[in-house]
Design a protein around this motif. Structure first.
Motif, PDB file in Angstrom:
ATOM      1  N   UNK A  26      46.069  25.631  27.458  1.00 20.65           N
ATOM      2  CA  UNK A  26      44.963  26.579  27.302  1.00 20.65           C
ATOM      3  C   UNK A  26      45.324  27.909  27.964  1.00 20.65           C
ATOM      4  N   UNK A  27      44.967  28.994  27.290  1.00 23.42           N
ATOM      5  CA  UNK A  27      45.221  30.321  27.846  1.00 23.42           C
ATOM      6  C   UNK A  27      44.221  30.638  28.948  1.00 23.42           C
ATOM      7  N   UNK A  28      44.701  31.306  29.984  1.00 23.60           N
ATOM      8  CA  UNK A  28      43.847  31.769  31.073  1.00 23.60           C
ATOM      9  C   UNK A  28      44.088  33.259  31.298  1.00 23.60           C
ATOM     10  N   UNK A  29      43.083  33.893  31.889  1.00 22.37           N
ATOM     11  CA  UNK A  29      43.162  35.331  32.183  1.00 22.37           C
ATOM     12  C   UNK A  29      42.657  35.554  33.603  1.00 22.37           C
ATOM     13  N   UNK A  30      43.181  36.594  34.231  1.00 21.19           N
ATOM     14  CA  UNK A  30      42.747  36.937  35.581  1.00 21.19           C
ATOM     15  C   UNK A  30      41.930  38.223  35.525  1.00 21.19           C
ATOM     16  N   UNK A  31      40.747  38.173  36.105  1.00 20.25           N
ATOM     17  CA  UNK A  31      39.925  39.363  36.263  1.00 20.25           C
ATOM     18  C   UNK A  31      39.870  39.740  37.731  1.00 20.25           C
ATOM     19  N   UNK A  32      40.116  41.016  38.024  1.00 21.58           N
ATOM     20  CA  UNK A  32      40.123  41.486  39.410  1.00 21.58           C
ATOM     21  C   UNK A  32      39.132  42.634  39.533  1.00 21.58           C
ATOM     22  N   UNK A  33      38.196  42.482  40.457  1.00 22.28           N
ATOM     23  CA  UNK A  33      37.130  43.456  40.684  1.00 22.28           C
ATOM     24  C   UNK A  33      37.249  44.001  42.097  1.00 22.28           C
ATOM     25  N   UNK A  34      37.467  45.315  42.198  1.00 17.44           N
ATOM     26  CA  UNK A  34      37.513  45.965  43.510  1.00 17.44           C
ATOM     27  C   UNK A  34      36.193  46.692  43.718  1.00 17.44           C
ATOM     28  N   UNK A  35      35.345  46.101  44.544  1.00 16.66           N
ATOM     29  CA  UNK A  35      34.040  46.680  44.815  1.00 16.66           C
ATOM     30  C   UNK A  35      34.054  47.551  46.043  1.00 16.66           C
ATOM     31  N   UNK A  36      32.875  47.840  46.554  1.00 15.01           N
ATOM     32  CA  UNK A  36      32.759  48.725  47.705  1.00 15.01           C
ATOM     33  C   UNK A  36      33.338  48.102  48.967  1.00 15.01           C
ATOM     34  N   UNK A  37      33.073  46.820  49.183  1.00  6.90           N
ATOM     35  CA  UNK A  37      33.484  46.198  50.431  1.00  6.90           C
ATOM     36  C   UNK A  37      34.430  45.032  50.293  1.00  6.90           C
ATOM     37  N   UNK A  38      34.813  44.683  49.054  1.00  4.15           N
ATOM     38  CA  UNK A  38      35.679  43.516  48.887  1.00  4.15           C
ATOM     39  C   UNK A  38      36.454  43.586  47.577  1.00  4.15           C
ATOM     40  N   UNK A  39      37.533  42.822  47.541  1.00  2.20           N
ATOM     41  CA  UNK A  39      38.283  42.563  46.309  1.00  2.20           C
ATOM     42  C   UNK A  39      37.983  41.128  45.907  1.00  2.20           C
ATOM     43  N   UNK A  40      37.677  40.942  44.627  1.00  2.00           N
ATOM     44  CA  UNK A  40      37.421  39.596  44.120  1.00  2.00           C
ATOM     45  C   UNK A  40      38.338  39.353  42.925  1.00  2.00           C
ATOM     46  N   UNK A  41      38.809  38.132  42.801  1.00  2.00           N
ATOM     47  CA  UNK A  41      39.631  37.749  41.662  1.00  2.00           C
ATOM     48  C   UNK A  41      39.092  36.454  41.078  1.00  2.00           C
ATOM     49  N   UNK A  42      39.221  36.312  39.762  1.00  2.00           N
ATOM     50  CA  UNK A  42      38.749  35.099  39.085  1.00  2.00           C
ATOM     51  C   UNK A  42      39.767  34.667  38.045  1.00  2.00           C
ATOM     52  N   UNK A  43      39.888  33.360  37.896  1.00  2.14           N
ATOM     53  CA  UNK A  43      40.694  32.770  36.833  1.00  2.14           C
ATOM     54  C   UNK A  43      39.735  32.307  35.748  1.00  2.14           C
ATOM     55  N   UNK A  44      39.919  32.800  34.523  1.00  2.48           N
ATOM     56  CA  UNK A  44      38.937  32.615  33.454  1.00  2.48           C
ATOM     57  C   UNK A  44      39.608  32.041  32.209  1.00  2.48           C
ATOM     58  N   UNK A  45      38.930  31.107  31.548  1.00  2.00           N
ATOM     59  CA  UNK A  45      39.455  30.540  30.304  1.00  2.00           C
ATOM     60  C   UNK A  45      39.094  31.435  29.119  1.00  2.00           C
ATOM     61  N   UNK A  46      39.655  31.115  27.958  1.00  2.00           N
ATOM     62  CA  UNK A  46      39.382  31.888  26.745  1.00  2.00           C
ATOM     63  C   UNK A  46      37.952  31.716  26.261  1.00  2.00           C
ATOM     64  N   UNK A  47      37.223  30.715  26.793  1.00  2.00           N
ATOM     65  CA  UNK A  47      35.813  30.516  26.467  1.00  2.00           C
ATOM     66  C   UNK A  47      34.890  31.109  27.532  1.00  2.00           C
ATOM     67  N   UNK A  48      35.474  31.826  28.485  1.00  3.69           N
ATOM     68  CA  UNK A  48      34.670  32.502  29.493  1.00  3.69           C
ATOM     69  C   UNK A  48      34.290  31.653  30.677  1.00  3.69           C
ATOM     70  N   UNK A  49      34.854  30.470  30.816  1.00  6.34           N
ATOM     71  CA  UNK A  49      34.548  29.634  31.982  1.00  6.34           C
ATOM     72  C   UNK A  49      35.381  30.113  33.163  1.00  6.34           C
ATOM     73  N   UNK A  50      34.709  30.421  34.261  1.00  5.33           N
ATOM     74  CA  UNK A  50      35.416  30.823  35.474  1.00  5.33           C
ATOM     75  C   UNK A  50      35.843  29.567  36.230  1.00  5.33           C
ATOM     76  N   UNK A  51      37.151  29.384  36.332  1.00  8.50           N
ATOM     77  CA  UNK A  51      37.711  28.182  36.951  1.00  8.50           C
ATOM     78  C   UNK A  51      37.597  28.251  38.470  1.00  8.50           C
ATOM     79  N   UNK A  52      37.942  29.403  39.033  1.00 10.63           N
ATOM     80  CA  UNK A  52      37.874  29.575  40.476  1.00 10.63           C
ATOM     81  C   UNK A  52      37.861  31.056  40.793  1.00 10.63           C
TER      82      UNK A  52
END
Length: 549
Positions: free
Chosen positions: A1-27
């Motif tokens: 299964x394909x996965x994608x990484x989304x990285x969000x740099x907000x005001x006070x933190x960096x967040x990263x998520x591992x996401x499937x092609x169906x939009x399920x956030x794994x971690x």
């Protein structure tokens, strides 16, 4: 299964998520980042600290999930609209009056350039039409003017690259200095429209004393501009791949501003009961509410709204126009009002004893207080207490950074019940600000039938229901709470070419949601409160006129 990484740099933190092609956030993983405030209205960060946090969060999600790097098909970045300054060797250049070279990022909420913003607005240049008629000190042209005037012999002299934080991230990942159409159109007044024109406005830049930034094919501010989700460079560089623990060449999507990523993570969401939603991507506002709030709405034709940024062409979705309203402080305002109240520590102690979030604890206090007083709705507890929420100026629709906060109804009360009252009135004031923005959008030609809500404040039921009641508009809460992270992953999925378009990726990944309907029993009460809300704006202006006369 394909996965994608989304990285969000907000005001006070960096967040990263591992996401499937169906939009399920794994971690997910989160890493706090440094914020320096050397003077009032000055907010700075370090791009090196931010990138290190990106590395740490990506490594954490890979380790936690156990997913092979070979299954990662794409990476997407979003970040706050903050200004990064680098020298010719890509080292940080200090933006701090103190000269501290660690801090080379002028943050989005930095208001040091108020005077420069006023100078730009006084020009009445036609380029201002795309930002509601006025630039904000949160945008980059006034910040660049401030740096040129105040740090001419240091920052301005030593700089080789002025780059938006989302684009800095793709640069670190790929080595490509391409810019995102989202970044430069929305925050730099780069010109793009449906005719195909995409260019820096030379006349505008000259008129504000920044014409030198266009020399050498605008090398300092970017000459290659790509739409969000377009593949950036040739994917992950060998250096970045080694740092992140990923494969070289992994697709990297052109970045987007953090609030705009929330649009990508929301608009493809379809609740089970969708009968009241009109077809297409317009008629839907996305409210991204965290430290600040952004109010995004798409349309097929340009709509010019005084005091509201935009319309921006293709800056979020291809061939669609976007308008952006906003509140410079929402989550930050709620926290400030609560944290500075004399009863805050006692409330935190009692909330911890109940193993409850402070906001949910205050919600319970309000319910008990309403029941004790025989009031049929907690909202009516603020009958004699009113707040004007612009403690950090007004972004939309008044577009006046000089406005300040106001409270009416103060007494000697300083107990937990009074804390809950002020907390409630503050949330209501943010809702009235949203209504004010919506009304100006509708007056200009938009139609708002539904509001999608994402961001940290969507987790507070009182905040959500208040917005539904105040605006009279149904609110959709996507089942996937991390819409901004999901939107960032959509960029990586689009760049990977696993999907035919960014809309295709959104429809596959955004999932379902639930609908929060307005409570019409509170409509008349909120109408009265909203009338008081607008009166407070009139009164503040009257006070200013009296004192300035």
């Amino acid at each position: 299964m394909a996965h994608y990484i989304g990285i969000d740099v907000g005001t006070g933190s960096v967040r990263a998520a591992l996401v499937t092609s169906k939009g399920k956030i794994v971690t997910t993983a989160t890493q706090e980042i440094e914020v320096s405030s050397p003077l009032p209205d000055y907010y700075e960060q370090s791009s090196e600290n931010i990138w290190k946090s990106v590395i740490d969060t990506v490594k954490t999600i890979l380790h936690t999930s156990g997913i092979s790097k070979d299954s990662i098909h794409g990476i997407g970045f979003d970040a706050t609209c903050s200004l990064v300054v680098l020298d010719k060797d890509s080292n940080p250049v200090s933006v701090s009056p103190s000269g501290n070279s660690t801090y080379n990022v002028v943050m989005w909420m930095d208001h040091r350039a108020k005077d420069q913003a006023s100078e730009i607005n006084d020009t009445k240049h036609k380029a201002l039409k795309s930002v509601g008629g006025k630039v904000s000190p949160e945008m980059e042209p006034p910040k660049l003017m401030w740096l040129k005037k105040n740090l001419a012999e240091t920052c301005w002299k030593d700089s080789a690259h002025f780059i938006e934080l989302p684009d800095f991230l793709t640069y670190k990942a790929t080595g490509s200095l391409s810019r995102s159409l989202c970044s430069v159109v929305c925050k730099w007044l780069f010109q793009a429209d449906g005719s195909g024109k995409k260019q820096w406005d030379e006349n505008f830049m000259e008129s504000i004393g920044l014409g030198d930034l266009l020399l050498h094919n605008a090398s300092k501010i970017g000459s290659t501009v790509l739409p969000p989700g377009e593949p950036c460079g040739v994917g992950l560089s060998h250096q970045a791949a080694a740092e992140l623990g990923l494969n070289p060449g992994t697709s990297v999507g052109t970045s987007i501003i953090d609030a705009h990523a929330g649009v990508l993570g929301c608009l493809g969401c379809v609740p089970d009961d969708a009968s009241f939603i009109l077809p297409g991507m317009n008629n839907r506002m996305v409210l991204i509410c965290g430290t600040s709030s952004c109010h995004m709405i798409m349309s097929e034709k340009p709509v010019f709204v005084p005091g509201v940024w935009g319309p921006y062409y293709s800056a979020i979705l291809p061939d669609m126009w976007g308008n952006e309203g906003g509140q410079s402080a929402s989550g930050k305002l709620v926290d400030f009002v609560v944290d500075t109240h004399p009863a805050c520590e006692e409330a935190k102690t009692q909330a911890a004893q109940r193993n409850n979030h402070l906001h949910l604890f205050l919600n319970e206090i309000l319910e008990k207080e309403a029941k004790f007083k025989g009031i049929n709705s907690t909202c009516k507890l603020t009958h004699n207490f009113h707040v004007w929420p612009d403690f950090h100026g007004n972004r939309s629709p008044v577009a006046d950074p000089s406005l300040t906060g106001m409270k009416s109804g103060l007494t000697f009360a300083c107990d937990i019940q009074n804390l809950a009252l002020q907390y409630l009135a503050t949330i209501q004031s943010i809702g009235y600000g949203t209504r004010h923005i919506i009304e100006e959008n509708v007056r200009a030609g938009h139609c708002v039938k539904v509001i999608y809500m994402c961001g940290g404040l969507r987790k507070n039921p009182l905040f959500v229901q208040t917005h539904a009641d105040v605006t009279g508009i149904p609110i959709i809460l996507p089942n996937e709470e991390e819409s901004v992270l999901l939107g960032a992953a959509v960029l990586g999925a689009t760049a990977s070419k696993d999907f035919t378009s960014i809309q295709d990726a959104m429809l596959s990944m955004c999932g379902k949601g639930k609908v929060i309907m307005p409570n019409t029993q509170n409509t008349e009460y909120h109408q009265k409160k909203y009338t008081v809300f607008l009166k407070m704006l009139d009164h503040q202006r009257e006070y200013q006129q009296i004192m300035d006369s």
